[in-house]
Enzyme design. Structure first.
Site, mmCIF file in Angstrom:
data_model
loop_
_atom_site.group_PDB
_atom_site.id
_atom_site.type_symbol
_atom_site.label_atom_id
_atom_site.label_comp_id
_atom_site.label_asym_id
_atom_site.label_seq_id
_atom_site.Cartn_x
_atom_site.Cartn_y
_atom_site.Cartn_z
ATOM 1 N N HIS A 16 0.946 -1.444 -0.177
ATOM 2 C CA HIS A 16 0.067 0.030 -0.049
ATOM 3 C C HIS A 16 0.970 1.108 -0.140
ATOM 4 O O HIS A 16 0.636 1.954 -0.688
ATOM 5 C CB HIS A 16 -0.835 0.043 1.038
ATOM 6 C CG HIS A 16 -1.927 -1.041 1.282
ATOM 7 N ND1 HIS A 16 -2.108 -1.889 2.487
ATOM 8 C CD2 HIS A 16 -2.900 -1.600 0.492
ATOM 9 C CE1 HIS A 16 -3.288 -2.708 2.122
ATOM 10 N NE2 HIS A 16 -3.410 -2.421 0.906
ATOM 11 N N LYS A 40 -18.277 -5.708 7.169
ATOM 12 C CA LYS A 40 -17.143 -6.306 7.101
ATOM 13 C C LYS A 40 -16.656 -6.298 8.421
ATOM 14 O O LYS A 40 -16.841 -5.423 9.215
ATOM 15 C CB LYS A 40 -16.311 -5.800 6.270
ATOM 16 C CG LYS A 40 -16.268 -6.006 4.498
ATOM 17 C CD LYS A 40 -14.970 -5.605 4.037
ATOM 18 C CE LYS A 40 -15.107 -5.782 2.599
ATOM 19 N NZ LYS A 40 -13.946 -4.914 1.708
ATOM 20 N N ARG A 89 -1.980 -6.367 -8.299
ATOM 21 C CA ARG A 89 -0.856 -7.101 -8.085
ATOM 22 C C ARG A 89 -0.577 -8.298 -9.182
ATOM 23 O O ARG A 89 0.355 -8.660 -9.317
ATOM 24 C CB ARG A 89 -0.992 -7.928 -6.692
ATOM 25 C CG ARG A 89 -0.653 -7.025 -5.458
ATOM 26 C CD ARG A 89 -1.226 -7.805 -4.236
ATOM 27 N NE ARG A 89 -2.625 -7.417 -4.175
ATOM 28 C CZ ARG A 89 -3.466 -7.388 -3.006
ATOM 29 N NH1 ARG A 89 -2.966 -7.623 -1.853
ATOM 30 N NH2 ARG A 89 -4.559 -7.435 -3.206
ATOM 31 N N SER A 127 -2.943 -8.137 2.780
ATOM 32 C CA SER A 127 -3.260 -7.804 4.456
ATOM 33 C C SER A 127 -3.656 -8.985 4.958
ATOM 34 O O SER A 127 -3.200 -9.145 6.089
ATOM 35 C CB SER A 127 -4.233 -6.660 4.340
ATOM 36 O OG SER A 127 -3.852 -5.211 3.991
#
Ligand code: ADP
Length: 166
Positions: A16, A40, A89, A127
């Site tokens: 990040h 979430k 990514r 993460s």
């Protein structure tokens, strides 16, 4: 030109930060937007994630950090920003991010999403896997900044997970 970089950042990783650093060098202003979605479950509260990101991005005078608990397109409209940065990514990220950008367009045709490819050394950083490693007391050096490694250690110690491992 002002751009926003939204995400969960639960917790912020070197991946990040790499995107933040590079985007801060391209845009006049970069707003890092921390998503707070009540559906979430996060390890760190939005305020904890914001505090970490503020410290980590502190060296960039054109980067600010805020929390968003409404639809991102509505948030961007309120802030007068129409440019979104998303990190990619690999192909899996790309197909997910591409679909998401189509949803944003459907909600607000004025929103532009720009994809930034990760730098090679960060492409495995995620993460969710970092949290898993930290929960098992694994070494996350080289994946997150020292500040985040400390916060992860503290958090799991508080949650009693490290005690359970013994
Ligand atoms: P994640 O759980 O995928 O790390 P976030 O929602 O926090 O998720 O990610 C916010 C944005 O940062 C997304 O655009 C994501 O693709 C991007 N990102 C996450 N990790 C990296 C990385 N290692 N390199 C580049 N971009 C990344």
């Amino acid at each position: 030109m002002k751009a926003a970089f939204p995400g969960s950042f639960d917790p912020p990783t070197l991946g990040h930060l790499n995107i933040i650093q590079r985007a801060a060098g391209i845009f006049d202003e970069l707003l890092v937007v921390i998503a707070e979605n009540r559906q979430k479950k996060y390890l760190f509260s939005a305020e904890e994630r914001a505090a970490m990101l503020r410290q980590l991005a502190g060296e960039h005078s054109n980067v600010s950090v805020c929390v968003c608990d409404i639809l991102i397109v509505d948030f961007l409209r309120k802030e007068g920003i129409n440019l979104l940065i998303r990190g990619v990514r690999g192909m899996e990220d790309f197909s997910y991010e591409f679909e998401l950008s189509m949803v944003y367009k459907a909600l607000d045709s004025g929103i532009e999403t720009l994809f930034m490819t990760t730098d090679p050394e960060y492409f495995v950083l995620r993460s969710s896997s970092i949290k898993e490693i930290a929960a098992f007391k694994g070494n996350v050096t080289g994946m997150v900044p020292p500040l985040v490694a400390e916060e992860l250690e503290k958090k799991y110690r508080l949650l009693g997970i490290t005690t359970l491992q013994k």
